[in-house]
Design a protein around this motif. Structure first.
Motif, PDB file in Angstrom:
ATOM      1  N   GLY A 144    -114.496 -73.114  20.213  1.00 28.20           N
ATOM      2  CA  GLY A 144    -115.302 -72.412  19.224  1.00 28.20           C
ATOM      3  C   GLY A 144    -114.917 -70.952  19.096  1.00 28.20           C
ATOM      4  O   GLY A 144    -114.753 -70.429  17.982  1.00 28.20           O
ATOM      5  N   MET A 145    -114.749 -70.282  20.226  1.00 28.15           N
ATOM      6  CA  MET A 145    -114.375 -68.872  20.207  1.00 28.15           C
ATOM      7  C   MET A 145    -113.002 -68.661  19.584  1.00 28.15           C
ATOM      8  O   MET A 145    -112.787 -67.730  18.800  1.00 28.15           O
ATOM      9  N   MET A 146    -112.055 -69.526  19.918  1.00 26.97           N
ATOM     10  CA  MET A 146    -110.703 -69.385  19.374  1.00 26.97           C
ATOM     11  C   MET A 146    -110.669 -69.691  17.875  1.00 26.97           C
ATOM     12  O   MET A 146    -109.930 -69.050  17.125  1.00 26.97           O
ATOM     13  N   THR A 147    -111.469 -70.656  17.445  1.00 23.57           N
ATOM     14  CA  THR A 147    -111.524 -70.983  16.021  1.00 23.57           C
ATOM     15  C   THR A 147    -112.076 -69.818  15.215  1.00 23.57           C
ATOM     16  O   THR A 147    -111.524 -69.442  14.171  1.00 23.57           O
ATOM     17  N   ILE A 148    -113.165 -69.245  15.710  1.00 29.14           N
ATOM     18  CA  ILE A 148    -113.751 -68.080  15.038  1.00 29.14           C
ATOM     19  C   ILE A 148    -112.770 -66.919  15.048  1.00 29.14           C
ATOM     20  O   ILE A 148    -112.574 -66.228  14.042  1.00 29.14           O
ATOM     21  N   GLY A 149    -112.116 -66.707  16.208  1.00 33.72           N
ATOM     22  CA  GLY A 149    -111.145 -65.624  16.318  1.00 33.72           C
ATOM     23  C   GLY A 149    -109.966 -65.812  15.390  1.00 33.72           C
ATOM     24  O   GLY A 149    -109.457 -64.848  14.806  1.00 33.72           O
ATOM     25  N   PHE A 150    -109.518 -67.067  15.225  1.00 31.99           N
ATOM     26  CA  PHE A 150    -108.398 -67.370  14.330  1.00 31.99           C
ATOM     27  C   PHE A 150    -108.737 -66.982  12.894  1.00 31.99           C
ATOM     28  O   PHE A 150    -107.958 -66.312  12.206  1.00 31.99           O
ATOM     29  N   VAL A 151    -109.905 -67.415  12.434  1.00 37.23           N
ATOM     30  CA  VAL A 151    -110.318 -67.122  11.054  1.00 37.23           C
ATOM     31  C   VAL A 151    -110.482 -65.617  10.842  1.00 37.23           C
ATOM     32  O   VAL A 151    -109.987 -65.060   9.849  1.00 37.23           O
ATOM     33  N   ARG A 152    -111.147 -64.972  11.776  1.00 39.14           N
ATOM     34  CA  ARG A 152    -111.426 -63.542  11.598  1.00 39.14           C
ATOM     35  C   ARG A 152    -110.171 -62.683  11.710  1.00 39.14           C
ATOM     36  O   ARG A 152    -109.987 -61.724  10.963  1.00 39.14           O
ATOM     37  N   GLU A 153    -109.287 -63.047  12.652  1.00 38.29           N
ATOM     38  CA  GLU A 153    -108.063 -62.260  12.807  1.00 38.29           C
ATOM     39  C   GLU A 153    -107.127 -62.463  11.625  1.00 38.29           C
ATOM     40  O   GLU A 153    -106.523 -61.501  11.125  1.00 38.29           O
ATOM     41  N   LEU A 154    -107.003 -63.711  11.153  1.00 34.92           N
ATOM     42  CA  LEU A 154    -106.106 -63.990  10.039  1.00 34.92           C
ATOM     43  C   LEU A 154    -106.596 -63.316   8.758  1.00 34.92           C
ATOM     44  O   LEU A 154    -105.822 -62.650   8.065  1.00 34.92           O
ATOM     45  N   LEU A 155    -107.879 -63.490   8.444  1.00 34.08           N
ATOM     46  CA  LEU A 155    -108.407 -62.950   7.195  1.00 34.08           C
ATOM     47  C   LEU A 155    -108.713 -61.464   7.271  1.00 34.08           C
ATOM     48  O   LEU A 155    -108.674 -60.770   6.257  1.00 34.08           O
ATOM     49  N   ALA A 159    -103.117 -61.279  10.843  1.00 38.36           N
ATOM     50  CA  ALA A 159    -102.292 -61.532  12.024  1.00 38.36           C
ATOM     51  C   ALA A 159    -102.859 -62.686  12.836  1.00 38.36           C
ATOM     52  O   ALA A 159    -104.010 -63.089  12.661  1.00 38.36           O
ATOM     53  N   ILE A 160    -102.028 -63.215  13.753  1.00 38.40           N
ATOM     54  CA  ILE A 160    -102.441 -64.231  14.710  1.00 38.40           C
ATOM     55  C   ILE A 160    -101.850 -63.847  16.058  1.00 38.40           C
ATOM     56  O   ILE A 160    -100.647 -63.609  16.168  1.00 38.40           O
ATOM     57  N   PHE A 161    -102.693 -63.783  17.071  1.00 42.46           N
ATOM     58  CA  PHE A 161    -102.277 -63.330  18.398  1.00 42.46           C
ATOM     59  C   PHE A 161    -101.609 -61.954  18.330  1.00 42.46           C
ATOM     60  O   PHE A 161    -100.691 -61.649  19.095  1.00 42.46           O
ATOM     61  N   GLY A 162    -102.046 -61.135  17.389  1.00 40.97           N
ATOM     62  CA  GLY A 162    -101.521 -59.787  17.270  1.00 40.97           C
ATOM     63  C   GLY A 162    -100.257 -59.666  16.455  1.00 40.97           C
ATOM     64  O   GLY A 162     -99.783 -58.559  16.192  1.00 40.97           O
ATOM     65  N   LEU A 166     -99.099 -62.244   7.576  1.00 43.89           N
ATOM     66  CA  LEU A 166     -99.310 -62.157   6.129  1.00 43.89           C
ATOM     67  C   LEU A 166     -98.687 -60.920   5.504  1.00 43.89           C
ATOM     68  O   LEU A 166     -98.388 -60.907   4.312  1.00 43.89           O
ATOM     69  N   GLY A 167     -98.491 -59.886   6.303  1.00 44.59           N
ATOM     70  CA  GLY A 167     -97.909 -58.661   5.775  1.00 44.59           C
ATOM     71  C   GLY A 167     -98.916 -57.729   5.126  1.00 44.59           C
ATOM     72  O   GLY A 167     -98.570 -56.656   4.659  1.00 44.59           O
ATOM     73  N   PHE A 168    -100.181 -58.154   5.103  1.00 46.67           N
ATOM     74  CA  PHE A 168    -101.252 -57.306   4.567  1.00 46.67           C
ATOM     75  C   PHE A 168    -102.579 -57.767   5.163  1.00 46.67           C
ATOM     76  O   PHE A 168    -102.651 -58.794   5.831  1.00 46.67           O
ATOM     77  N   LYS A 169    -103.626 -56.980   4.936  1.00 49.40           N
ATOM     78  CA  LYS A 169    -104.949 -57.303   5.458  1.00 49.40           C
ATOM     79  C   LYS A 169    -105.823 -57.803   4.310  1.00 49.40           C
ATOM     80  O   LYS A 169    -106.304 -56.992   3.514  1.00 49.40           O
ATOM     81  N   PRO A 170    -106.031 -59.104   4.219  1.00 49.84           N
ATOM     82  CA  PRO A 170    -106.750 -59.684   3.069  1.00 49.84           C
ATOM     83  C   PRO A 170    -108.168 -59.163   2.893  1.00 49.84           C
ATOM     84  O   PRO A 170    -108.518 -58.622   1.843  1.00 49.84           O
ATOM     85  N   LEU A 172    -110.927 -56.961   5.117  1.00 50.27           N
ATOM     86  CA  LEU A 172    -111.320 -56.228   6.321  1.00 50.27           C
ATOM     87  C   LEU A 172    -112.730 -56.581   6.775  1.00 50.27           C
ATOM     88  O   LEU A 172    -113.109 -56.351   7.924  1.00 50.27           O
ATOM     89  N   PHE A 173    -113.520 -57.134   5.868  1.00 47.40           N
ATOM     90  CA  PHE A 173    -114.888 -57.540   6.192  1.00 47.40           C
ATOM     91  C   PHE A 173    -114.930 -58.461   7.407  1.00 47.40           C
ATOM     92  O   PHE A 173    -115.868 -58.425   8.218  1.00 47.40           O
ATOM     93  N   PHE A 174    -113.891 -59.286   7.592  1.00 42.25           N
ATOM     94  CA  PHE A 174    -113.915 -60.305   8.644  1.00 42.25           C
ATOM     95  C   PHE A 174    -113.768 -59.738  10.052  1.00 42.25           C
ATOM     96  O   PHE A 174    -114.008 -60.468  11.025  1.00 42.25           O
ATOM     97  N   ILE A 175    -113.373 -58.486  10.196  1.00 42.17           N
ATOM     98  CA  ILE A 175    -113.308 -57.906  11.538  1.00 42.17           C
ATOM     99  C   ILE A 175    -114.577 -57.136  11.876  1.00 42.17           C
ATOM    100  O   ILE A 175    -114.700 -56.586  12.967  1.00 42.17           O
ATOM    101  N   LEU A 176    -115.535 -57.110  10.954  1.00 38.40           N
ATOM    102  CA  LEU A 176    -116.815 -56.454  11.196  1.00 38.40           C
ATOM    103  C   LEU A 176    -117.763 -57.420  11.899  1.00 38.40           C
ATOM    104  O   LEU A 176    -117.659 -58.641  11.740  1.00 38.40           O
ATOM    105  N   PRO A 177    -118.715 -56.901  12.688  1.00 41.68           N
ATOM    106  CA  PRO A 177    -119.657 -57.781  13.413  1.00 41.68           C
ATOM    107  C   PRO A 177    -120.408 -58.748  12.507  1.00 41.68           C
ATOM    108  O   PRO A 177    -120.617 -59.916  12.861  1.00 41.68           O
ATOM    109  N   SER A 178    -120.806 -58.290  11.330  1.00 42.14           N
ATOM    110  CA  SER A 178    -121.573 -59.152  10.430  1.00 42.14           C
ATOM    111  C   SER A 178    -120.780 -60.378   9.992  1.00 42.14           C
ATOM    112  O   SER A 178    -121.354 -61.434   9.700  1.00 42.14           O
TER     113      SER A 178
END
Length: 206
Positions: A144-155, A159-162, A166-170, A172-178
């Motif tokens: 569960g944690m990795m799945t959530i992390g995958f979606v939030r980091e990618l979008l 990036a994935i695993f740092g 994608l070459g850009f940040k689609p 930024l909302f997804f890295i916010l706590p909300s």
């Protein structure tokens, strides 16, 4: 209470039908607060897996010696002991990763999913069954944690695993706590849909 499930059924139950995050909605604080990357999710997932398995086995071994009136304090002390072990190990061997996870490792003591499994399963079942149940629940939390992390980091970071993929940040909302609540909600809906679809395909009732 006698367990009638095999080891693989216990593991699959923790990952799928009773996933701690997506099905039981337990231990949501780390799921929202630290799951901004796959690596964060993996590391905290490993820590929770370790604590869950060893706490379940410990309680199962000593279940006949634990007085009912002090069972909850006993669970807490047991969990705290194994949290201290993994906390020291991470601090010694993975200091950079440990610094990122911060207080969340120590907060594992208060994770509802661990205490619940000790009360509902490990305190009633054999050591072998408790091991597999703890493994399943721990893996379910980690997945569960990795799945959530995958979606939030990618979008959020593209990036994935740092590593930038994608070459850009689609968004930024997804890295916010909300965004954590948003992603968890979507994944809960997806898991429920999968379960309903599976039961309908098998002709089972909801």
């Amino acid at each position: 209470m006698a367990n009638d499930k095999s080891s693989m059924q216990l593991i699959s139950r923790g990952i799928l039908s009773e996933n701690p995050i997506f099905k039981l909605a337990l231990s949501m604080c780390p799921a929202v607060g630290i799951s901004t990357t796959v690596m964060n999710g993996l590391l905290l997932g490993i820590a929770v897996l370790f604590v869950q398995v060893f706490s379940s086995v410990t309680i199962s071994i000593f279940k006949n010696l634990i007085h009912p009136r002090i069972r909850i304090p006993t669970y807490t002390l047991t969990i705290a002991t194994w949290v201290t072990v993994i906390d020291l190990v991470l601090a010694a061997y993975l200091p950079e990763a440990y610094a990122k996870m911060g207080i969340f490792v120590k907060l594992i003591v208060a994770f509802a999913i661990i205490t619940m499994r000790l009360e509902m399963f490990a305190s009633k079942e054999s050591v072998n069954d408790s091991f597999w149940d703890g493994l399943g629940m721990g893996l379910g939390f980690m997945v569960g944690m990795m799945t959530i992390g995958f979606v939030r980091e990618l979008l959020g970071s593209g990036a994935i695993f740092g590593y930038d993929v994608l070459g850009f940040k689609p968004l930024l909302f997804f890295i916010l706590p909300s965004a954590g609540f948003f992603v968890v909600g979507l994944m809960m809906a997806f898991f429920n849909w999968i379960e309903i679809f599976y039961k309908r395909s098998k002709g089972l009732k909801r």
